[in-house]
Design a protein around this motif. Structure first.
Motif, PDB file in Angstrom:
ATOM      1  N   MET A  92       0.845  -1.175   0.000  1.00  0.00           N
ATOM      2  CA  MET A  92       0.000   0.000   0.000  1.00  0.00           C
ATOM      3  C   MET A  92       0.890   1.238   0.000  1.00  0.00           C
ATOM      4  O   MET A  92       1.884   1.287   0.693  1.00  0.00           O
ATOM      5  CB  MET A  92      -0.913  -0.028   1.212  1.00  0.00           C
ATOM      6  CG  MET A  92      -1.834   1.157   1.285  1.00  0.00           C
ATOM      7  SD  MET A  92      -2.986   1.038   2.630  1.00  0.00           S
ATOM      8  CE  MET A  92      -4.439   0.729   1.667  1.00  0.00           C
ATOM      9  N   LYS A  93       0.508   2.227  -0.772  1.00  0.00           N
ATOM     10  CA  LYS A  93       1.278   3.459  -0.858  1.00  0.00           C
ATOM     11  C   LYS A  93       1.032   4.330   0.362  1.00  0.00           C
ATOM     12  O   LYS A  93      -0.070   4.400   0.874  1.00  0.00           O
ATOM     13  CB  LYS A  93       0.893   4.233  -2.112  1.00  0.00           C
ATOM     14  CG  LYS A  93       1.240   3.501  -3.383  1.00  0.00           C
ATOM     15  CD  LYS A  93       0.790   4.288  -4.581  1.00  0.00           C
ATOM     16  CE  LYS A  93       1.061   3.492  -5.840  1.00  0.00           C
ATOM     17  NZ  LYS A  93       0.528   4.127  -7.017  1.00  0.00           N
ATOM     18  N   THR A  94       2.072   4.994   0.822  1.00  0.00           N
ATOM     19  CA  THR A  94       1.958   5.937   1.927  1.00  0.00           C
ATOM     20  C   THR A  94       2.211   7.326   1.382  1.00  0.00           C
ATOM     21  O   THR A  94       3.182   7.552   0.673  1.00  0.00           O
ATOM     22  CB  THR A  94       3.000   5.621   3.024  1.00  0.00           C
ATOM     23  OG1 THR A  94       2.810   4.273   3.443  1.00  0.00           O
ATOM     24  CG2 THR A  94       2.842   6.557   4.198  1.00  0.00           C
ATOM     25  N   TYR A  95       1.330   8.243   1.683  1.00  0.00           N
ATOM     26  CA  TYR A  95       1.457   9.609   1.214  1.00  0.00           C
ATOM     27  C   TYR A  95       1.925  10.496   2.349  1.00  0.00           C
ATOM     28  O   TYR A  95       1.354  10.469   3.435  1.00  0.00           O
ATOM     29  CB  TYR A  95       0.116  10.132   0.676  1.00  0.00           C
ATOM     30  CG  TYR A  95      -0.349   9.389  -0.550  1.00  0.00           C
ATOM     31  CD1 TYR A  95      -1.319   8.412  -0.443  1.00  0.00           C
ATOM     32  CD2 TYR A  95       0.197   9.658  -1.793  1.00  0.00           C
ATOM     33  CE1 TYR A  95      -1.747   7.713  -1.560  1.00  0.00           C
ATOM     34  CE2 TYR A  95      -0.219   8.967  -2.913  1.00  0.00           C
ATOM     35  CZ  TYR A  95      -1.200   8.002  -2.787  1.00  0.00           C
ATOM     36  OH  TYR A  95      -1.618   7.323  -3.900  1.00  0.00           O
ATOM     37  N   ILE A  96       2.966  11.263   2.095  1.00  0.00           N
ATOM     38  CA  ILE A  96       3.473  12.189   3.101  1.00  0.00           C
ATOM     39  C   ILE A  96       2.517  13.359   3.249  1.00  0.00           C
ATOM     40  O   ILE A  96       2.163  13.753   4.339  1.00  0.00           O
ATOM     41  CB  ILE A  96       4.888  12.674   2.729  1.00  0.00           C
ATOM     42  CG1 ILE A  96       5.847  11.478   2.755  1.00  0.00           C
ATOM     43  CG2 ILE A  96       5.357  13.768   3.670  1.00  0.00           C
ATOM     44  CD1 ILE A  96       7.210  11.757   2.188  1.00  0.00           C
ATOM     45  N   ASN A  97       2.068  13.907   2.134  1.00  0.00           N
ATOM     46  CA  ASN A  97       1.132  15.022   2.139  1.00  0.00           C
ATOM     47  C   ASN A  97      -0.284  14.452   2.127  1.00  0.00           C
ATOM     48  O   ASN A  97      -0.707  13.878   1.135  1.00  0.00           O
ATOM     49  CB  ASN A  97       1.373  15.919   0.923  1.00  0.00           C
ATOM     50  CG  ASN A  97       0.485  17.137   0.928  1.00  0.00           C
ATOM     51  OD1 ASN A  97      -0.376  17.279   1.792  1.00  0.00           O
ATOM     52  ND2 ASN A  97       0.687  18.009  -0.024  1.00  0.00           N
ATOM     53  N   THR A  98      -1.020  14.616   3.222  1.00  0.00           N
ATOM     54  CA  THR A  98      -2.354  14.036   3.306  1.00  0.00           C
ATOM     55  C   THR A  98      -3.460  15.060   3.079  1.00  0.00           C
ATOM     56  O   THR A  98      -4.626  14.744   3.296  1.00  0.00           O
ATOM     57  CB  THR A  98      -2.558  13.357   4.680  1.00  0.00           C
ATOM     58  OG1 THR A  98      -2.344  14.320   5.707  1.00  0.00           O
ATOM     59  CG2 THR A  98      -1.606  12.189   4.847  1.00  0.00           C
ATOM     60  N   LYS A  99      -3.103  16.264   2.655  1.00  0.00           N
ATOM     61  CA  LYS A  99      -4.140  17.251   2.345  1.00  0.00           C
ATOM     62  C   LYS A  99      -4.941  16.759   1.146  1.00  0.00           C
ATOM     63  O   LYS A  99      -4.387  16.158   0.228  1.00  0.00           O
ATOM     64  CB  LYS A  99      -3.518  18.610   2.013  1.00  0.00           C
ATOM     65  CG  LYS A  99      -2.895  19.304   3.198  1.00  0.00           C
ATOM     66  CD  LYS A  99      -2.558  20.759   2.941  1.00  0.00           C
ATOM     67  CE  LYS A  99      -1.859  20.996   1.626  1.00  0.00           C
ATOM     68  NZ  LYS A  99      -1.386  22.375   1.473  1.00  0.00           N
ATOM     69  N   PRO A 100      -6.258  17.000   1.142  1.00  0.00           N
ATOM     70  CA  PRO A 100      -7.063  16.596  -0.014  1.00  0.00           C
ATOM     71  C   PRO A 100      -6.516  17.204  -1.305  1.00  0.00           C
ATOM     72  O   PRO A 100      -6.091  18.359  -1.333  1.00  0.00           O
ATOM     73  CB  PRO A 100      -8.451  17.148   0.308  1.00  0.00           C
ATOM     74  CG  PRO A 100      -8.459  17.298   1.791  1.00  0.00           C
ATOM     75  CD  PRO A 100      -7.055  17.641   2.167  1.00  0.00           C
ATOM     76  N   LYS A 101      -6.499  16.411  -2.349  1.00  0.00           N
ATOM     77  CA  LYS A 101      -6.019  16.867  -3.642  1.00  0.00           C
ATOM     78  C   LYS A 101      -7.081  16.535  -4.678  1.00  0.00           C
ATOM     79  O   LYS A 101      -7.451  15.376  -4.841  1.00  0.00           O
ATOM     80  CB  LYS A 101      -4.698  16.186  -3.981  1.00  0.00           C
ATOM     81  CG  LYS A 101      -4.057  16.743  -5.221  1.00  0.00           C
ATOM     82  CD  LYS A 101      -2.591  16.380  -5.243  1.00  0.00           C
ATOM     83  CE  LYS A 101      -1.919  17.242  -6.262  1.00  0.00           C
ATOM     84  NZ  LYS A 101      -0.766  17.922  -5.773  1.00  0.00           N
ATOM     85  N   SER A 102      -7.579  17.560  -5.358  1.00  0.00           N
ATOM     86  CA  SER A 102      -8.604  17.316  -6.367  1.00  0.00           C
ATOM     87  C   SER A 102      -7.972  16.652  -7.581  1.00  0.00           C
ATOM     88  O   SER A 102      -6.785  16.782  -7.847  1.00  0.00           O
ATOM     89  CB  SER A 102      -9.303  18.612  -6.756  1.00  0.00           C
ATOM     90  OG  SER A 102      -8.390  19.484  -7.373  1.00  0.00           O
ATOM     91  N   GLY A 103      -8.802  15.907  -8.287  1.00  0.00           N
ATOM     92  CA  GLY A 103      -8.364  15.194  -9.481  1.00  0.00           C
ATOM     93  C   GLY A 103      -9.498  14.329  -9.979  1.00  0.00           C
ATOM     94  O   GLY A 103     -10.669  14.645  -9.774  1.00  0.00           O
ATOM     95  N   ASN A 119     -13.071  16.027  -5.211  1.00  0.00           N
ATOM     96  CA  ASN A 119     -12.295  16.971  -4.404  1.00  0.00           C
ATOM     97  C   ASN A 119     -11.079  16.325  -3.749  1.00  0.00           C
ATOM     98  O   ASN A 119     -10.076  16.989  -3.508  1.00  0.00           O
ATOM     99  CB  ASN A 119     -13.170  17.603  -3.322  1.00  0.00           C
ATOM    100  CG  ASN A 119     -14.208  18.516  -3.910  1.00  0.00           C
ATOM    101  OD1 ASN A 119     -13.990  19.147  -4.927  1.00  0.00           O
ATOM    102  ND2 ASN A 119     -15.362  18.581  -3.278  1.00  0.00           N
ATOM    103  N   ASP A 120     -11.179  15.039  -3.412  1.00  0.00           N
ATOM    104  CA  ASP A 120     -10.083  14.335  -2.761  1.00  0.00           C
ATOM    105  C   ASP A 120      -9.898  12.991  -3.462  1.00  0.00           C
ATOM    106  O   ASP A 120     -10.508  11.991  -3.110  1.00  0.00           O
ATOM    107  CB  ASP A 120     -10.393  14.130  -1.276  1.00  0.00           C
ATOM    108  CG  ASP A 120      -9.219  13.562  -0.494  1.00  0.00           C
ATOM    109  OD1 ASP A 120      -8.262  13.039  -1.121  1.00  0.00           O
ATOM    110  OD2 ASP A 120      -9.260  13.617   0.745  1.00  0.00           O
ATOM    111  N   MET A 121      -9.039  12.993  -4.480  1.00  0.00           N
ATOM    112  CA  MET A 121      -8.892  11.795  -5.304  1.00  0.00           C
ATOM    113  C   MET A 121      -8.293  10.628  -4.533  1.00  0.00           C
ATOM    114  O   MET A 121      -8.618   9.481  -4.795  1.00  0.00           O
ATOM    115  CB  MET A 121      -8.079  12.089  -6.564  1.00  0.00           C
ATOM    116  CG  MET A 121      -6.648  12.455  -6.323  1.00  0.00           C
ATOM    117  SD  MET A 121      -5.810  12.748  -7.877  1.00  0.00           S
ATOM    118  CE  MET A 121      -4.154  13.036  -7.239  1.00  0.00           C
TER     119      MET A 121
END
Length: 115
Positions: free
Chosen positions: A1-12, A57-59
């Motif tokens: 599973m991928k871990t994201y450092i930046n957890t702010k919502p990212k649109s896409g 809003n949060d891909m």
């Protein structure tokens, strides 16, 4: 599973791609989905087409939710390709085409981050 450092919502976009064998890729991209298809088509013998795309809003959250919903049909552990049953295809269509969504289903999809 991928871990994201930046957890702010990212649109896409979240999307469903279909190959000639009936497998579906459930994924996300910040870019245009057509560009993503071109990337995936390179080195793939099966023709890949776009079945659905949905701007969210949060891909990351939306992709995680859709992967969770269809986890039992995943072809590889932690993979993004799925072989969906007929009933799962109906649910998938409801997620991406809101026309026949019941209010209860709409609330559930909102809770999952798919709306």
């Amino acid at each position: 599973m991928k871990t994201y450092i930046n957890t702010k919502p990212k649109s896409g976009f979240i999307y469903v791609l279909l190959d000639e064998t009936g497998r579906r890729k459930l994924g996300k991209t910040i870019n245009d989905v057509d560009k993503r298809v071109k990337q995936l088509q390179t080195g793939n013998a099966e023709v890949i087409t776009i079945e659905y795309r949905l701007q969210v809003n949060d891909m990351r959250q939306a992709e995680k939710a859709i992967h969770t919903l269809f986890a039992a049909s995943r072809l590889r552990i932690n993979g993004e390709w799925f072989k969906l049953s007929d009933s799962e295809l109906i649910l998938l269509k409801k997620i991406f085409k809101a026309g026949d969504i019941t209010p209860r289903e709409e609330r559930l999809l909102t809770q999952l981050g798919l709306r």
